[in-house]
Design an enzyme around this catalytic site. Structure first.
Site, PDB file in Angstrom:
ATOM      1  NE  ARG A   1      -7.377  27.956  -0.118  1.00  0.00           N
ATOM      2  CZ  ARG A   1      -8.910  27.174   0.005  1.00  0.00           C
ATOM      3  NH1 ARG A   1      -8.924  25.828  -0.219  1.00  0.00           N
ATOM      4  NH2 ARG A   1     -10.062  27.653  -0.125  1.00  0.00           N
TER       5      ARG A   1
ATOM      6  CD  GLU B   1     -10.617  38.787   0.870  1.00  0.00           C
ATOM      7  OE1 GLU B   1      -9.909  38.264   0.533  1.00  0.00           O
ATOM      8  OE2 GLU B   1     -11.174  38.669   2.113  1.00  0.00           O
TER       9      GLU B   1
ATOM     10  NE  ARG C   1     -20.826   9.177   8.670  1.00  0.00           N
ATOM     11  CZ  ARG C   1     -21.927   8.374   9.330  1.00  0.00           C
ATOM     12  NH1 ARG C   1     -22.965   8.023   8.483  1.00  0.00           N
ATOM     13  NH2 ARG C   1     -21.703   7.866  10.527  1.00  0.00           N
TER      14      ARG C   1
ATOM     15  CG  HIS D   1      -9.575  36.500  10.754  1.00  0.00           C
ATOM     16  ND1 HIS D   1      -9.414  35.379  10.310  1.00  0.00           N
ATOM     17  CD2 HIS D   1     -10.197  36.911   9.475  1.00  0.00           C
ATOM     18  CE1 HIS D   1      -9.866  34.948   9.234  1.00  0.00           C
ATOM     19  NE2 HIS D   1     -10.530  35.978   8.716  1.00  0.00           N
TER      20      HIS D   1
ATOM     21  CE  LYS E   1     -10.364  31.523  -2.035  1.00  0.00           C
ATOM     22  NZ  LYS E   1     -11.216  32.208  -1.196  1.00  0.00           N
TER      23      LYS E   1
ATOM     24  CG  HIS F   1      -7.424  37.059   5.680  1.00  0.00           C
ATOM     25  ND1 HIS F   1      -7.291  37.766   4.709  1.00  0.00           N
ATOM     26  CD2 HIS F   1      -8.691  36.668   5.494  1.00  0.00           C
ATOM     27  CE1 HIS F   1      -8.035  38.005   3.815  1.00  0.00           C
ATOM     28  NE2 HIS F   1      -9.154  37.340   4.258  1.00  0.00           N
TER      29      HIS F   1
ATOM     30  CG  HIS G   1     -14.255  39.563   6.199  1.00  0.00           C
ATOM     31  ND1 HIS G   1     -13.126  38.849   7.174  1.00  0.00           N
ATOM     32  CD2 HIS G   1     -13.748  39.072   4.955  1.00  0.00           C
ATOM     33  CE1 HIS G   1     -12.382  38.170   6.454  1.00  0.00           C
ATOM     34  NE2 HIS G   1     -12.547  38.178   5.144  1.00  0.00           N
TER      35      HIS G   1
ATOM     36  CD  GLU H   1      -4.925  28.374   4.599  1.00  0.00           C
ATOM     37  OE1 GLU H   1      -4.743  28.859   5.875  1.00  0.00           O
ATOM     38  OE2 GLU H   1      -5.943  28.871   4.092  1.00  0.00           O
TER      39      GLU H   1
ATOM     40  CE  LYS I   1      -8.947  28.624   3.624  1.00  0.00           C
ATOM     41  NZ  LYS I   1      -8.141  29.751   4.203  1.00  0.00           N
TER      42      LYS I   1
ATOM     43  CG  ASN J   1      -5.040  32.925   5.209  1.00  0.00           C
ATOM     44  OD1 ASN J   1      -6.259  33.045   5.162  1.00  0.00           O
ATOM     45  ND2 ASN J   1      -4.307  31.879   5.318  1.00  0.00           N
TER      46      ASN J   1
END
Length: 364
Positions: free
Chosen positions: A241, A185, A121, A252, A227, A248, A266, A237, A143, A245
């Protein structure tokens, strides 16, 4: 020359350390978090270059280490490897009050962070990013995720690291292609909200990418600062935030369509995706064409891809890419979500984009 950047998240706050030679300081920096055996998760490429020295630095501080070496490559971000990693972490004896270290690029950071977030956990973990991509992006913000056949990063959790240590010296071991993929990035961070930073990159990118110490430290630190500020204001997000993206949604989809293979890294997908996002913004009358041309000129100047035709092999069709976008985790109420631009340094999130306009951009 070391820069310390706070990520202010209350009880989950942590620091990002950016500078040359920081792996040599990692033992001292990690010592306050290291309770019991500390697994070091890395991949075979990073292990060859950095693992022995890293282990020695930690052992010099009396830290008991358990190296775990996984296969290199995007394919390791999967359920199968997640299960293997969890088994190895349990075998190493890490407990809930301990620390797991991710030593590697985005794949290792994402997979290790996800495992740390769900094992018992939640166990603390440290990010030691060894690629430019991971130093400026995936190691910061909590993330974590793995890929599934339906798309990239669709299964994961938010789990903030306890510390991020970005040694800019290790970037000198990267293949040029990997370095440029990470630079996407950096450009993204500037293009989405800092026009002055973008102008600085236009003047200093070549020096930074060639390893000039002050230039590369500033390039990484400025991206991390921006960031960190966005994450502190919008950790999950729900608003600002999402600007991170930029590029992206397209990127993606391109990664999914090319099978997460060596055809497209990527950062290369993000690079092409940024160009497409600015082209879409121009098509919709939102952004001056000159800003789009300026962005693409900068990408080309440093040797980055900026068009779908730059991807080797068979070109994915607009229909295949739009179908991949439909599975993106950013889809909301059945609408594709894009980050679009008003100009370099000013972007916004919208779901109000005609699919026909997207298709036209993808056909160019």
């Amino acid at each position: 020359m070391t820069v310390h950047i706070p990520v202010s998240l209350g009880t989950r706050s942590y620091g990002i350390h950016v500078g040359p030679g920081l792996i040599s300081e990692a033992g001292k920096l990690l010592k306050p978090f290291a309770k019991g055996p500390v697994p070091i998760v890395t991949d075979s490429n990073v292990a060859f270059l950095h693992l022995d020295r890293f282990i020695g630095v930690l052992q010099d501080e009396g830290i008991e280490v358990h190296p775990i070496v996984l296969d290199a490559g995007e394919g390791t971000k999967s359920f199968a490897w997640l299960e293997k990693l969890i088994g190895q972490l349990l075998a190493a004896g890490v407990d809930r009050g301990g620390l797991i270290v991710a030593l590697g690029g985005g794949v290792i950071g994402d997979l290790t962070g996800f495992a740390a977030g769900i094992l018992k956990r939640g166990i603390a973990f440290a990010q030691i990013p060894t690629t430019l991509l991971s130093q400026v992006d995936s190691s910061v913000g909590g993330k974590t995720a793995i890929n599934v056949p339906e798309g990239k990063n669709l299964v994961g959790v938010f789990h903030q690291p306890s510390i991020v240590i970005a040694d800019t010296d290790v970037l000198g071991t990267l293949p040029r292609r990997e370095l440029l993929a990470g630079y996407a990035e950096v450009v993204k961070t500037a293009a989405l909200g800092n026009a002055d930073y973008f102008s600085w990159l236009e003047k200093n990118a070549v020096q930074a990418l060639n390893g000039e110490p002050e230039a590369i430290v500033r390039a990484v630190a400025e991206a991390c600062k921006m960031k960190a500020g966005i994450v502190a204001r919008d950790e999950r997000e729900s608003g600002e935030r999402a600007l991170l993206n930029l590029g992206h949604t397209f990127g993606h989809a391109l990664e999914t369509a090319t099978g997460f293979s060596g055809r497209l890294l990527h950062g290369e997908g993000v690079s092409i995706g940024m160009a497409l996002a600015f082209q879409l913004s121009v098509k919709l009358g939102l952004c001056p064409a000159a800003d789009c041309e300026r962005l693409i000129a900068h990408l080309k100047m440093v040797g980055m891809p900026s068009a779908i035709s730059d991807i080797p092999g068979e070109r994915p069709s607009p229909e295949v890419l739009i179908a991949a976008m439909a599975h993106d985790k950013k889809v909301k109420d059945g609408k594709l979500i894009f980050v679009l631009a008003r100009r370099i340094g000013e972007t916004f999130v919208t779901g109000d984009v005609p699919v026909d306009a997207v298709r036209e951009v993808l056909e160019v």
